[in-house]
Write a protein that holds these residues in place. Sequence first.
Motif, PDB file in Angstrom:
ATOM      1  N   TYR A  63       9.113 -16.508  -9.679  1.00 37.98           N
ATOM      2  CA  TYR A  63       7.962 -15.601  -9.573  1.00 37.98           C
ATOM      3  C   TYR A  63       6.627 -16.284  -9.936  1.00 37.98           C
ATOM      4  O   TYR A  63       5.656 -16.208  -9.167  1.00 37.98           O
ATOM      5  CB  TYR A  63       8.239 -14.410 -10.492  1.00 37.98           C
ATOM      6  CG  TYR A  63       7.231 -13.300 -10.460  1.00 37.98           C
ATOM      7  CD1 TYR A  63       7.003 -12.557  -9.313  1.00 37.98           C
ATOM      8  CD2 TYR A  63       6.510 -12.972 -11.608  1.00 37.98           C
ATOM      9  CE1 TYR A  63       6.087 -11.519  -9.301  1.00 37.98           C
ATOM     10  CE2 TYR A  63       5.605 -11.926 -11.610  1.00 37.98           C
ATOM     11  CZ  TYR A  63       5.391 -11.201 -10.450  1.00 37.98           C
ATOM     12  OH  TYR A  63       4.479 -10.179 -10.451  1.00 37.98           O
TER      13      TYR A  63
ATOM     14  N   LYS B 167       3.412 -17.126  -7.426  1.00 38.76           N
ATOM     15  CA  LYS B 167       2.078 -16.534  -7.590  1.00 38.76           C
ATOM     16  C   LYS B 167       1.017 -17.646  -7.690  1.00 38.76           C
ATOM     17  O   LYS B 167      -0.058 -17.532  -7.100  1.00 38.76           O
ATOM     18  CB  LYS B 167       2.028 -15.632  -8.825  1.00 38.76           C
ATOM     19  CG  LYS B 167       2.801 -14.318  -8.676  1.00 38.76           C
ATOM     20  CD  LYS B 167       2.141 -13.342  -7.695  1.00 38.76           C
ATOM     21  CE  LYS B 167       2.757 -11.944  -7.763  1.00 38.76           C
ATOM     22  NZ  LYS B 167       2.318 -11.049  -6.693  1.00 38.76           N
TER      23      LYS B 167
ATOM     24  N   PHE C 296       3.401   1.478  -5.244  1.00 38.11           N
ATOM     25  CA  PHE C 296       2.844   1.759  -6.577  1.00 38.11           C
ATOM     26  C   PHE C 296       1.359   1.355  -6.633  1.00 38.11           C
ATOM     27  O   PHE C 296       0.473   2.159  -6.329  1.00 38.11           O
ATOM     28  CB  PHE C 296       3.715   1.037  -7.613  1.00 38.11           C
ATOM     29  CG  PHE C 296       3.249   1.115  -9.029  1.00 38.11           C
ATOM     30  CD1 PHE C 296       2.630   2.257  -9.531  1.00 38.11           C
ATOM     31  CD2 PHE C 296       3.445   0.041  -9.902  1.00 38.11           C
ATOM     32  CE1 PHE C 296       2.208   2.314 -10.855  1.00 38.11           C
ATOM     33  CE2 PHE C 296       3.035   0.101 -11.217  1.00 38.11           C
ATOM     34  CZ  PHE C 296       2.413   1.227 -11.691  1.00 38.11           C
ATOM     35  N   VAL C 297       1.101   0.094  -6.994  1.00 43.85           N
ATOM     36  CA  VAL C 297      -0.302  -0.326  -7.127  1.00 43.85           C
ATOM     37  C   VAL C 297      -1.025  -0.171  -5.792  1.00 43.85           C
ATOM     38  O   VAL C 297      -2.145   0.337  -5.717  1.00 43.85           O
ATOM     39  CB  VAL C 297      -0.383  -1.794  -7.623  1.00 43.85           C
ATOM     40  CG1 VAL C 297      -1.837  -2.242  -7.718  1.00 43.85           C
ATOM     41  CG2 VAL C 297       0.305  -1.953  -8.972  1.00 43.85           C
ATOM     42  N   GLY C 298      -0.349  -0.601  -4.728  1.00 42.28           N
ATOM     43  CA  GLY C 298      -0.977  -0.544  -3.407  1.00 42.28           C
ATOM     44  C   GLY C 298      -1.344   0.873  -2.998  1.00 42.28           C
ATOM     45  O   GLY C 298      -2.394   1.116  -2.391  1.00 42.28           O
TER      46      GLY C 298
ATOM     47  N   LEU D  10       9.216   0.536   5.608  1.00 39.31           N
ATOM     48  CA  LEU D  10      10.468   0.979   4.983  1.00 39.31           C
ATOM     49  C   LEU D  10      10.233   1.883   3.775  1.00 39.31           C
ATOM     50  O   LEU D  10      11.103   2.644   3.384  1.00 39.31           O
ATOM     51  CB  LEU D  10      11.282  -0.247   4.501  1.00 39.31           C
ATOM     52  CG  LEU D  10      11.628  -1.304   5.537  1.00 39.31           C
ATOM     53  CD1 LEU D  10      12.367  -2.469   4.884  1.00 39.31           C
ATOM     54  CD2 LEU D  10      12.481  -0.675   6.636  1.00 39.31           C
ATOM     55  N   SER D  11       9.062   1.777   3.172  1.00 38.79           N
ATOM     56  CA  SER D  11       8.819   2.476   1.893  1.00 38.79           C
ATOM     57  C   SER D  11       7.923   3.691   2.054  1.00 38.79           C
ATOM     58  O   SER D  11       7.292   4.112   1.092  1.00 38.79           O
ATOM     59  CB  SER D  11       8.165   1.518   0.887  1.00 38.79           C
ATOM     60  OG  SER D  11       8.957   0.404   0.682  1.00 38.79           O
TER      61      SER D  11
ATOM     62  N   GLY E  67      -0.821  -8.020 -16.179  1.00 42.02           N
ATOM     63  CA  GLY E  67       0.241  -8.129 -17.184  1.00 42.02           C
ATOM     64  C   GLY E  67       1.243  -7.017 -16.952  1.00 42.02           C
ATOM     65  O   GLY E  67       2.074  -7.094 -16.044  1.00 42.02           O
TER      66      GLY E  67
ATOM     67  N   ARG F 113       6.336  -3.128   6.151  1.00 39.99           N
ATOM     68  CA  ARG F 113       7.432  -3.088   7.127  1.00 39.99           C
ATOM     69  C   ARG F 113       7.702  -1.669   7.590  1.00 39.99           C
ATOM     70  O   ARG F 113       8.469  -1.455   8.519  1.00 39.99           O
ATOM     71  CB  ARG F 113       8.711  -3.662   6.491  1.00 39.99           C
ATOM     72  CG  ARG F 113       8.626  -5.155   6.188  1.00 39.99           C
ATOM     73  CD  ARG F 113       9.717  -5.573   5.244  1.00 39.99           C
ATOM     74  NE  ARG F 113       9.635  -4.790   4.013  1.00 39.99           N
ATOM     75  CZ  ARG F 113      10.481  -4.864   2.995  1.00 39.99           C
ATOM     76  NH1 ARG F 113      11.491  -5.710   3.061  1.00 39.99           N
ATOM     77  NH2 ARG F 113      10.326  -4.110   1.932  1.00 39.99           N
TER      78      ARG F 113
ATOM     79  N   ASP G  74       6.543  -7.950   9.000  1.00 30.85           N
ATOM     80  CA  ASP G  74       7.195  -8.504   7.812  1.00 30.85           C
ATOM     81  C   ASP G  74       6.417  -9.730   7.347  1.00 30.85           C
ATOM     82  O   ASP G  74       6.226 -10.673   8.128  1.00 30.85           O
ATOM     83  CB  ASP G  74       8.646  -8.888   8.179  1.00 30.85           C
ATOM     84  CG  ASP G  74       9.452  -9.288   6.963  1.00 30.85           C
ATOM     85  OD1 ASP G  74       8.858  -9.738   5.952  1.00 30.85           O
ATOM     86  OD2 ASP G  74      10.690  -9.172   7.031  1.00 30.85           O
ATOM     87  N   ARG G  75       6.023  -9.727   6.075  1.00 32.35           N
ATOM     88  CA  ARG G  75       5.219 -10.843   5.566  1.00 32.35           C
ATOM     89  C   ARG G  75       6.003 -12.147   5.563  1.00 32.35           C
ATOM     90  O   ARG G  75       5.421 -13.226   5.473  1.00 32.35           O
ATOM     91  CB  ARG G  75       4.726 -10.543   4.147  1.00 32.35           C
ATOM     92  CG  ARG G  75       3.721  -9.414   4.135  1.00 32.35           C
ATOM     93  CD  ARG G  75       2.907  -9.404   2.883  1.00 32.35           C
ATOM     94  NE  ARG G  75       2.066 -10.579   2.761  1.00 32.35           N
ATOM     95  CZ  ARG G  75       1.165 -10.756   1.801  1.00 32.35           C
ATOM     96  NH1 ARG G  75       1.016  -9.835   0.867  1.00 32.35           N
ATOM     97  NH2 ARG G  75       0.425 -11.855   1.751  1.00 32.35           N
TER      98      ARG G  75
ATOM     99  N   THR H 295      -1.471  -6.607  -2.372  1.00 32.89           N
ATOM    100  CA  THR H 295      -0.607  -6.195  -3.481  1.00 32.89           C
ATOM    101  C   THR H 295       0.837  -6.631  -3.267  1.00 32.89           C
ATOM    102  O   THR H 295       1.672  -6.425  -4.150  1.00 32.89           O
ATOM    103  CB  THR H 295      -0.620  -4.652  -3.653  1.00 32.89           C
ATOM    104  OG1 THR H 295      -0.171  -4.040  -2.451  1.00 32.89           O
ATOM    105  CG2 THR H 295      -1.981  -4.138  -4.026  1.00 32.89           C
TER     106      THR H 295
ATOM    107  N   GLY I 262       0.769  -1.246   0.000  1.00 37.87           N
ATOM    108  CA  GLY I 262       0.000   0.000   0.000  1.00 37.87           C
ATOM    109  C   GLY I 262       0.790   1.279   0.000  1.00 37.87           C
ATOM    110  O   GLY I 262       0.194   2.360  -0.011  1.00 37.87           O
ATOM    111  N   THR I 263       2.126   1.208  -0.006  1.00 37.81           N
ATOM    112  CA  THR I 263       2.873   2.473   0.079  1.00 37.81           C
ATOM    113  C   THR I 263       3.800   2.726  -1.105  1.00 37.81           C
ATOM    114  O   THR I 263       4.554   3.691  -1.089  1.00 37.81           O
ATOM    115  CB  THR I 263       3.691   2.537   1.386  1.00 37.81           C
ATOM    116  OG1 THR I 263       4.510   1.372   1.482  1.00 37.81           O
ATOM    117  CG2 THR I 263       2.785   2.638   2.598  1.00 37.81           C
TER     118      THR I 263
ATOM    119  N   ARG J 260      12.543  -0.412  -7.622  1.00 35.96           N
ATOM    120  CA  ARG J 260      12.501  -1.678  -6.876  1.00 35.96           C
ATOM    121  C   ARG J 260      13.852  -2.369  -6.941  1.00 35.96           C
ATOM    122  O   ARG J 260      14.441  -2.483  -8.016  1.00 35.96           O
ATOM    123  CB  ARG J 260      11.497  -2.627  -7.523  1.00 35.96           C
ATOM    124  CG  ARG J 260      10.078  -2.219  -7.430  1.00 35.96           C
ATOM    125  CD  ARG J 260       9.261  -3.261  -8.136  1.00 35.96           C
ATOM    126  NE  ARG J 260       9.281  -4.477  -7.358  1.00 35.96           N
ATOM    127  CZ  ARG J 260       8.198  -4.990  -6.782  1.00 35.96           C
ATOM    128  NH1 ARG J 260       7.043  -4.421  -6.932  1.00 35.96           N
ATOM    129  NH2 ARG J 260       8.278  -6.073  -6.069  1.00 35.96           N
TER     130      ARG J 260
END
Length: 341
Positions: free
Chosen positions: A133, A137, A11-13, A34-35, A158, A32, A48-49, A75, A8-9, A317
Amino acid sequence: MRLLVLGGTRFVGRHVVDAAVRRGHDVATFTRGLSGHPPDGVLALHGDRDDPPSLAAALSGAAARGWRPDVVVDTSCQTRAAAEQAAGALADVRAYALVSSLNAYRAWPPGPVPSDAEATWPEDGDGVEPDAYGPVKAHAERVLTAAVRGPVLLARAGLIAGPHDDVGRVAWWLRRLARGGRVVVPGSGAMEQQVALVDARDLADWLVRGVEEGWSGGVNATSTAGTTTLGRLLRTCADVAGGDAELVEVPEEHLLAAGVEPWVHLPYWLPRDVAVTAWDVATPRARETGLVQRTVCETVADTWAWLQAAGDGQELRADRPAPGLPQDLERELLASAGSLR
Ligand SMILES: NC(=O)c1ccc[n+]([C@@H]2O[C@H](COP(=O)([O-])OP(=O)(O)OC[C@H]3O[C@@H](n4cnc5c(N)ncnc54)[C@H](OP(=O)(O)O)[C@@H]3O)[C@@H](O)[C@H]2O)c1
């Protein structure tokens, strides 16, 4: 509804948070820390996930203050541990939307993807790298669908673009084209190749509607094949960035022989054997459920406006190679393109 964004902090989030607030939800983020931080009025939960007890601990802290999530938009799921931790801690929510990827499909790339229900990566077997990756997913999709009591939407995105994009592909083209002069672009028909982008703001709005309405199952969450081409995207970037760029098409064979890495050095360029099917992705459910396809021009112009306002300070990133053609390689290619004339 109380809507929890895992992430959430960045891009998409970040756009999901904005969409959820705009639509009147009571929003929390889990990161976390951090962003950066979510906007005022959004509850910031930290942990932390990849650290098994930390999501459950943050949720019990929030519950002690009277905040329990009704629905979740995820996200930030990038590991098996992250999926498993969320499946354990959030099994009771009323709806869950996971930002997955077309990479969850075993046959993509190169595709094509003729429906929303193609086979995803299995847990094991020939060719499965468990921590790659796509298999991660696919694993997250399975684990969350099995665990969460409410409907689970699997948004197989995509190419996502728009302001705050921290992968930086459109940003690299914009900056390079703004510098002007002769700019290497892929030749051999690559400029006519279709690409399918989704604007992060449209995806975010749609994800929030998805958990409001309780959609479930896999959806190829991108624009309709053929909406734009690589050439139209790059010419739009050149128009928006201004400057005097001259696009110099270099044949695919020359690019590959010189060591140009598809996708990374020339963002969005794929060699023709992959490109011919990679964006041939059917999107019936995305269209039925009203995933908006704003124009590429609007996405590019808003990305440029954001870059101008943000200056040079955006952080890319760390888990993706920085996009762009090294200058010495560009000079070499332009010199040989000149001698081919
Ligand atoms: N970009 C594309 O073209 C594309 C295409 C297909 C799919 N996707 C998927 O789209 C999703 C969107 O990602 P995004 O980066 O835009 O989402 P985001 O939610 O805006 O940013 C990632 C968030 O996750 C948090 N985070 C990172 N690692 C964490 C950890 N170990 N524990 C807790 N929080 C953590 C970060 O905050 P902190 O750093 O503060 O923890 C940040 O808030 C991803 O799942 C990606 O796989 C992207």
